[in-house]
Design a protein around this motif. Structure first.
Motif, PDB file in Angstrom:
ATOM      1  N   ASN A  57       0.840  -1.081   0.066  1.00 32.28           N
ATOM      2  CA  ASN A  57      -0.002  -0.005   0.003  1.00 32.28           C
ATOM      3  C   ASN A  57       0.850   1.302   0.051  1.00 32.28           C
ATOM      4  OD1 ASN A  57      -2.611   1.249  -0.274  1.00 32.28           O
ATOM      5  ND2 ASN A  57      -2.623   1.396   2.036  1.00 32.28           N
ATOM      6  N   VAL A  58       1.782   1.509  -0.898  1.00 39.11           N
ATOM      7  CA  VAL A  58       2.635   2.347  -1.080  1.00 39.11           C
ATOM      8  C   VAL A  58       2.028   3.551  -1.549  1.00 39.11           C
ATOM      9  CG1 VAL A  58       4.988   3.216  -2.041  1.00 39.11           C
ATOM     10  CG2 VAL A  58       4.547   0.770  -1.305  1.00 39.11           C
ATOM     11  N   SER A  59       2.338   4.713  -0.914  1.00 42.56           N
ATOM     12  CA  SER A  59       1.916   6.117  -1.577  1.00 42.56           C
ATOM     13  C   SER A  59       3.138   7.203  -1.250  1.00 42.56           C
ATOM     14  CB  SER A  59       0.829   6.697  -0.536  1.00 42.56           C
ATOM     15  OG  SER A  59       0.421   7.874  -0.763  1.00 42.56           O
ATOM     16  N   VAL A  60       3.425   7.637  -2.375  1.00 40.65           N
ATOM     17  CA  VAL A  60       4.528   8.922  -2.338  1.00 40.65           C
ATOM     18  C   VAL A  60       3.730   9.874  -2.868  1.00 40.65           C
ATOM     19  CG1 VAL A  60       6.827   9.500  -3.153  1.00 40.65           C
ATOM     20  CG2 VAL A  60       6.364   7.155  -2.799  1.00 40.65           C
ATOM     21  N   GLN A  61       3.968  10.920  -1.918  1.00 38.27           N
ATOM     22  CA  GLN A  61       3.359  12.252  -2.286  1.00 38.27           C
ATOM     23  C   GLN A  61       4.346  13.393  -2.551  1.00 38.27           C
ATOM     24  OE1 GLN A  61      -0.377  12.834  -2.681  1.00 38.27           O
ATOM     25  NE2 GLN A  61      -0.273  10.442  -2.356  1.00 38.27           N
ATOM     26  N   GLN A  62       4.302  14.264  -3.513  1.00 39.98           N
ATOM     27  CA  GLN A  62       5.224  15.411  -3.671  1.00 39.98           C
ATOM     28  C   GLN A  62       4.255  16.536  -4.107  1.00 39.98           C
ATOM     29  OE1 GLN A  62       8.179  13.399  -6.274  1.00 39.98           O
ATOM     30  NE2 GLN A  62       9.842  13.739  -4.717  1.00 39.98           N
ATOM     31  N   SER A  63       4.523  17.712  -3.850  1.00 39.10           N
ATOM     32  CA  SER A  63       3.981  18.855  -4.484  1.00 39.10           C
ATOM     33  C   SER A  63       3.433  18.564  -6.016  1.00 39.10           C
ATOM     34  CB  SER A  63       4.534  20.173  -3.996  1.00 39.10           C
ATOM     35  OG  SER A  63       6.009  20.267  -4.854  1.00 39.10           O
ATOM     36  N   ARG A  64       4.313  18.204  -6.711  1.00 39.49           N
ATOM     37  CA  ARG A  64       4.063  18.143  -8.184  1.00 39.49           C
ATOM     38  C   ARG A  64       3.397  16.690  -8.434  1.00 39.49           C
ATOM     39  NH1 ARG A  64       6.711  19.629 -12.563  1.00 39.49           N
ATOM     40  NH2 ARG A  64       4.775  18.879 -13.538  1.00 39.49           N
ATOM     41  N   GLY A  65       2.726  16.091  -7.536  1.00 37.58           N
ATOM     42  CA  GLY A  65       2.173  14.905  -7.829  1.00 37.58           C
ATOM     43  C   GLY A  65       2.484  13.565  -6.778  1.00 37.58           C
ATOM     44  N   SER A  66       1.900  12.302  -7.315  1.00 37.23           N
ATOM     45  CA  SER A  66       1.550  11.304  -6.392  1.00 37.23           C
ATOM     46  C   SER A  66       1.925  10.124  -7.073  1.00 37.23           C
ATOM     47  CB  SER A  66       0.427  11.197  -5.437  1.00 37.23           C
ATOM     48  OG  SER A  66      -0.678  11.138  -6.562  1.00 37.23           O
ATOM     49  N   LEU A  67       2.453   9.078  -6.214  1.00 34.84           N
ATOM     50  CA  LEU A  67       2.468   7.677  -6.967  1.00 34.84           C
ATOM     51  C   LEU A  67       2.017   6.598  -5.867  1.00 34.84           C
ATOM     52  CD1 LEU A  67       3.794   5.832  -8.743  1.00 34.84           C
ATOM     53  CD2 LEU A  67       5.960   5.843  -7.568  1.00 34.84           C
ATOM     54  N   ASN A  68       1.309   5.833  -6.322  1.00 35.49           N
ATOM     55  CA  ASN A  68       0.507   4.744  -5.538  1.00 35.49           C
ATOM     56  C   ASN A  68       0.527   3.546  -6.101  1.00 35.49           C
ATOM     57  OD1 ASN A  68      -0.772   6.488  -3.187  1.00 35.49           O
ATOM     58  ND2 ASN A  68      -1.374   7.534  -5.153  1.00 35.49           N
ATOM     59  N   GLY A  69       0.848   2.447  -5.315  1.00 33.93           N
ATOM     60  CA  GLY A  69       1.002   1.036  -5.857  1.00 33.93           C
ATOM     61  C   GLY A  69       1.220  -0.097  -4.818  1.00 33.93           C
ATOM     62  N   GLU A  70       1.478  -1.141  -4.782  1.00 30.35           N
ATOM     63  CA  GLU A  70       1.932  -2.033  -4.010  1.00 30.35           C
ATOM     64  C   GLU A  70       3.349  -2.201  -3.888  1.00 30.35           C
ATOM     65  OE1 GLU A  70       0.123  -4.024  -1.591  1.00 30.35           O
ATOM     66  OE2 GLU A  70      -1.330  -2.404  -2.313  1.00 30.35           O
ATOM     67  N   ARG A  71       4.323  -1.541  -4.708  1.00 30.45           N
ATOM     68  CA  ARG A  71       5.756  -1.792  -4.611  1.00 30.45           C
ATOM     69  C   ARG A  71       6.302  -0.667  -5.750  1.00 30.45           C
ATOM     70  NH1 ARG A  71       9.141  -6.450  -3.703  1.00 30.45           N
ATOM     71  NH2 ARG A  71      11.018  -6.157  -5.052  1.00 30.45           N
ATOM     72  N   VAL A  72       7.033   0.038  -4.958  1.00 33.24           N
ATOM     73  CA  VAL A  72       8.081   0.877  -5.507  1.00 33.24           C
ATOM     74  C   VAL A  72       9.427   0.506  -5.240  1.00 33.24           C
ATOM     75  CG1 VAL A  72       8.817   3.322  -5.469  1.00 33.24           C
ATOM     76  CG2 VAL A  72       6.327   2.567  -5.257  1.00 33.24           C
ATOM     77  N   THR A  73      10.168   0.479  -6.337  1.00 32.89           N
ATOM     78  CA  THR A  73      11.637   0.204  -6.223  1.00 32.89           C
ATOM     79  C   THR A  73      12.526   1.247  -6.855  1.00 32.89           C
ATOM     80  OG1 THR A  73      11.281  -2.206  -6.575  1.00 32.89           O
ATOM     81  CG2 THR A  73      13.408  -1.376  -6.893  1.00 32.89           C
ATOM     82  N   TYR A  74      13.528   1.738  -5.882  1.00 34.12           N
ATOM     83  CA  TYR A  74      14.225   2.748  -6.213  1.00 34.12           C
ATOM     84  C   TYR A  74      15.874   2.419  -6.432  1.00 34.12           C
ATOM     85  CZ  TYR A  74      16.612   7.421  -6.501  1.00 34.12           C
ATOM     86  OH  TYR A  74      17.186   8.439  -6.616  1.00 34.12           O
ATOM     87  N   ASN A  75      16.565   2.457  -7.581  1.00 29.49           N
ATOM     88  CA  ASN A  75      17.804   2.290  -7.710  1.00 29.49           C
ATOM     89  C   ASN A  75      18.448   3.749  -7.515  1.00 29.49           C
ATOM     90  OD1 ASN A  75      20.387   2.023  -8.831  1.00 29.49           O
ATOM     91  ND2 ASN A  75      19.596  -0.081  -9.536  1.00 29.49           N
ATOM     92  N   MET A  76      19.122   3.768  -6.556  1.00 30.74           N
ATOM     93  CA  MET A  76      19.800   5.072  -6.256  1.00 30.74           C
ATOM     94  C   MET A  76      21.310   5.323  -6.958  1.00 30.74           C
ATOM     95  SD  MET A  76      19.520   5.745  -2.094  1.00 30.74           S
ATOM     96  CE  MET A  76      20.081   4.115  -1.677  1.00 30.74           C
ATOM     97  N   ARG A  77      21.541   4.205  -7.839  1.00 31.85           N
ATOM     98  CA  ARG A  77      22.795   4.156  -8.606  1.00 31.85           C
ATOM     99  C   ARG A  77      22.225   4.832  -9.778  1.00 31.85           C
ATOM    100  NH1 ARG A  77      26.019  -1.295  -7.229  1.00 31.85           N
ATOM    101  NH2 ARG A  77      26.450  -0.665  -5.181  1.00 31.85           N
ATOM    102  N   SER A  78      21.281   4.192 -10.689  1.00 33.51           N
ATOM    103  CA  SER A  78      20.778   4.607 -11.928  1.00 33.51           C
ATOM    104  C   SER A  78      19.844   5.777 -11.713  1.00 33.51           C
ATOM    105  CB  SER A  78      20.416   3.379 -12.568  1.00 33.51           C
ATOM    106  OG  SER A  78      19.116   2.974 -11.861  1.00 33.51           O
ATOM    107  N   GLY A  79      18.990   5.855 -10.684  1.00 35.75           N
ATOM    108  CA  GLY A  79      18.098   6.841 -10.689  1.00 35.75           C
ATOM    109  C   GLY A  79      16.690   6.397 -11.021  1.00 35.75           C
TER     110      GLY A  79
END
Length: 169
Positions: free
Chosen positions: A122-144
């Motif tokens: 139940n992932v929710s990422v909120q920023q001033s320019r928008g949002s992202l919701n889903g069951e899984r978010v993967t972020y690779n910090m090396r590649s961005g």
């Protein structure tokens, strides 16, 4: 020795906040890390992970992370993995431009060797320019690269992107 091992492990937890945000406040990494929990269990070697429980709060500069538990795995005296669970896991931080970022998930799993953060449940990422919701978010910090997926049962990824403020009514 014990305090320095815990400090290293907890510093790694603070890096979890980078997930979903490539432009997190860079000055936060140079700030002191403050950690509170109801309990801490750790070994003097790397034989068992450090476990923080009873409500965990981590702050570093504008970064604030709360969870029910945190488990840090060490190898050769270095933190290699940090897993935060439950409560849910909440992260908030200001971006370099001063705008806020907030995320909520059931778990946050940071593989420090691969520089990959996985938010799940139940992932929710909120920023001033928008949002992202889903069951899984993967972020690779090396590649961005950010990848998001719905639930195994066919859930959907939902994004909302707001227009840039053009200054016109």
């Amino acid at each position: 020795m014990k305090n320095s091992r815990i400090a290293i492990a907890l510093a790694a937890l603070a890096l979890v906040a980078v997930s979903g945000v490539a432009l997190a406040r860079t000055s936060d990494r140079r700030q002191a890390i403050d950690i509170e929990s109801g309990s801490a269990v750790y070994s003097t070697d790397d034989s068992r992970p450090t476990v923080l429980a009873g409500g965990v709060t981590i702050t570093q500069g504008t970064l604030r992370i709360t969870s029910s538990t945190a488990e840090i795995t060490m190898r050769n005296g270095e933190a290699v993995r940090a897993v935060l669970r439950g409560g849910p896991v909440r992260m908030s931080q200001q971006l370099d431009d001063g705008t806020p970022m907030n995320s909520v998930s059931s778990t946050a799993d940071y593989d420090m060797q691969a520089d990959v953060v996985v938010l799940a449940g139940n992932v929710s990422v909120q920023q001033s320019r928008g949002s992202l919701n889903g069951e899984r978010v993967t972020y690779n910090m090396r590649s961005g690269q950010v990848a998001s997926g719905g639930a195994a049962g066919g859930g959907r990824v939902k994004m909302r992107i707001l227009p840039k403020n053009s200054g016109t009514p």
